[in-house]
Design an enzyme around this catalytic site. Structure first.
Site, PDB file in Angstrom:
ATOM      1  N   GLU A   4      24.772  52.365 -10.618  1.00 63.15           N
ATOM      2  CA  GLU A   4      24.621  51.019 -10.054  1.00 63.15           C
ATOM      3  C   GLU A   4      25.431  50.002 -10.865  1.00 63.15           C
ATOM      4  O   GLU A   4      25.412  49.994 -12.087  1.00 63.15           O
ATOM      5  CB  GLU A   4      23.147  50.618 -10.052  1.00 63.15           C
ATOM      6  CG  GLU A   4      22.878  49.258  -9.432  1.00 63.15           C
ATOM      7  CD  GLU A   4      21.420  48.842  -9.519  1.00 63.15           C
ATOM      8  OE1 GLU A   4      21.021  47.950  -8.751  1.00 63.15           O
ATOM      9  OE2 GLU A   4      20.677  49.399 -10.360  1.00 63.15           O
ATOM     10  N   LYS A  60      21.798  47.108  -1.088  1.00 65.94           N
ATOM     11  CA  LYS A  60      20.493  47.403  -1.669  1.00 65.94           C
ATOM     12  C   LYS A  60      19.392  46.796  -0.807  1.00 65.94           C
ATOM     13  O   LYS A  60      19.331  45.580  -0.606  1.00 65.94           O
ATOM     14  CB  LYS A  60      20.462  46.841  -3.097  1.00 65.94           C
ATOM     15  CG  LYS A  60      19.258  47.224  -3.928  1.00 65.94           C
ATOM     16  CD  LYS A  60      19.493  46.797  -5.375  1.00 65.94           C
ATOM     17  CE  LYS A  60      18.372  47.187  -6.311  1.00 65.94           C
ATOM     18  NZ  LYS A  60      18.704  46.865  -7.725  1.00 65.94           N
ATOM     19  N   CYS A  77      18.918  52.072  -6.477  1.00 66.13           N
ATOM     20  CA  CYS A  77      17.963  51.771  -7.539  1.00 66.13           C
ATOM     21  C   CYS A  77      16.527  51.575  -7.063  1.00 66.13           C
ATOM     22  O   CYS A  77      15.841  52.528  -6.749  1.00 66.13           O
ATOM     23  CB  CYS A  77      18.455  50.577  -8.353  1.00 66.13           C
ATOM     24  SG  CYS A  77      17.636  50.459  -9.978  1.00 66.13           S
TER      25      CYS A  77
END
Length: 384
Positions: free
Chosen positions: A118, A195, A232
């Site tokens: 990330e 994300k 994540c």
């Protein structure tokens, strides 16, 4: 201690007799995975350039009606190279060089698809909640310098590259997103995935920089298989993993940046559980090292202000739909993890366990539709 303890695997090997170790590994990691014999020049280059390299293989049953669908996947974890106070372009250039070197070794090992961690082009400065100078690391997903550099490598090595960056969206008012760019093995930008879930946990209050993504649960058809990216914090949300499976993903990458005190007990569980529940392969990738910032920041937890967020513990691994997984990379070193997998295993596990057949999406869709309405009443049965 956290930043010095290399790995659970190394500790087990050091302290357990071989027969006992084999049984512990079976319980911890499921069915034994093959150790890949990697090219000698690749291993030598990794040693020379000071990064760990490991390779493992997942097998599937041979079928009469389908040919094998064997691909090699790579996952890279790494530290930042320069202090966070160094000039921004120098920080980016140093990471471009480092990752280019590791990708070159991956190419020697026959890797078809590789994913980086990330926000790999920068320190994980989102914990500071300062805008300056960290927003200057943001760049275009379509034609920024990082994408252009990786397009050349993707074409050169016939390799799909997944590049998670801080995106500057010039089309929509120059806003920022946490984005993974998918670059085809032809060198073309296949697309991007943003994300979906943004943490608001102490230092991880990332909504200072960007909000929840608007790309949904895209799956990218590559020449090597169907891939998706769950960035994540999205790994903490089972429906997020679920939807990539609903859209047909065969491999889901989870590029992350997380520290030991916050999440390490969860790390070995979540991506592996997602692989089992959704009948696809998962690749959990975490950065490594500690990053010190010029200004102190606090965590809203009553502890004194600090200049580093903690130790990023690496431990990247790959999990299969049958519940098996590779050992993790080091908690302290840069590393390249290579996993050879037969994607036919995805359907074979679906046929065996029937998780996808029995998941009752219709029931959940109806109940969730009701649950998000303002007048929803939980279905709780009480004694009169």
């Amino acid at each position: 201690m956290s930043g010095e303890f290399e790995s659970v695997e190394k500790s087990l090997q050091k302290h357990l007799p071989p027969s006992e170790l084999a049984e512990v590994r079976r319980i911890l990691y499921g069915k034994e995975v093959r150790t890949l014999k990697l090219p000698g020049d690749a291993v030598s280059e990794a040693d020379e350039k000071d990064f760990e390299i490991q390779g493992f293989g997942f097998d599937a049953e041979r079928e009469e009606v389908r040919a094998q669908r064997v691909v090699r996947v790579g996952a890279i974890q790494n530290k930042i190279l320069l202090p966070t106070t160094a000039p921004i372009l120098e920080q980016v250039e140093s990471l471009h060089k480092r990752i280019s070197d590791i990708i070159a070794v991956a190419a020697k090992c026959g890797v078809n698809i590789i994913c980086l961690q990330e926000a790999w082009t920068m320190p994980f400065a989102f914990c500071t909640r300062e805008k300056h100078p960290w927003c200057q690391f943001a760049e275009s997903a379509e034609d920024g310098p990082t994408t252009k550099m990786l397009q050349e490598l993707a074409k050169k090595y016939n390799m799909v590259i997944v590049s998670p960056i801080l995106e500057r969206d010039d089309t929509h008012g120059e806003v920022l997103w946490n984005t993974a760019v998918v670059i085809s093995s032809t060198g073309a930008v296949l697309g991007k995935s943003r994300k979906n879930h943004i943490p608001r946990v102490g230092d991880f209050n990332e909504s200072t920089y960007y909000i929840e993504g608007n790309t949904g649960h895209k799956v990218f058809q590559t020449q090597f298989g169907k891939i998706a990216i769950n960035i994540c914090y999205g790994r903490h949300h089972p429906p997020n993993w679920l939807m990539y499976g609903v859209n047909g993903a065969e491999i889901v990458f989870n590029p992350s940046a997380t520290v030991g005190a916050l999440s390490e007990p969860m790390w070995p569980i979540e991506a592996r559980n997602a692989a089992i529940a959704n009948s696809y392969f998962t690749c959990a990738i975490n950065r490594v090292g500690s990053e010190v910032f010029p200004n102190e920041f606090s965590s809203a937890d009553g502890k004194p202000a600090h200049k580093d967020f903690g130790h990023f513990y690496g431990s990247s691994y790959v999990a299969a739909p049958d519940g098996s997984r590779t050992p993790g990379l080091s908690r302290t070193r840069d590393g390249l993890l290579i996993a050879e997998m037969d994607l036919n295993l995805c359907r074979q596990v679906k046929d065996r366990w029937c998780f996808r057949m029995t998941q009752r999406l219709d029931m959940y869709a109806e109940e969730l539709t009701a649950a998000v309405k303002p007048d929803y009443v939980p279905d709780v049965v009480k004694e009169n």
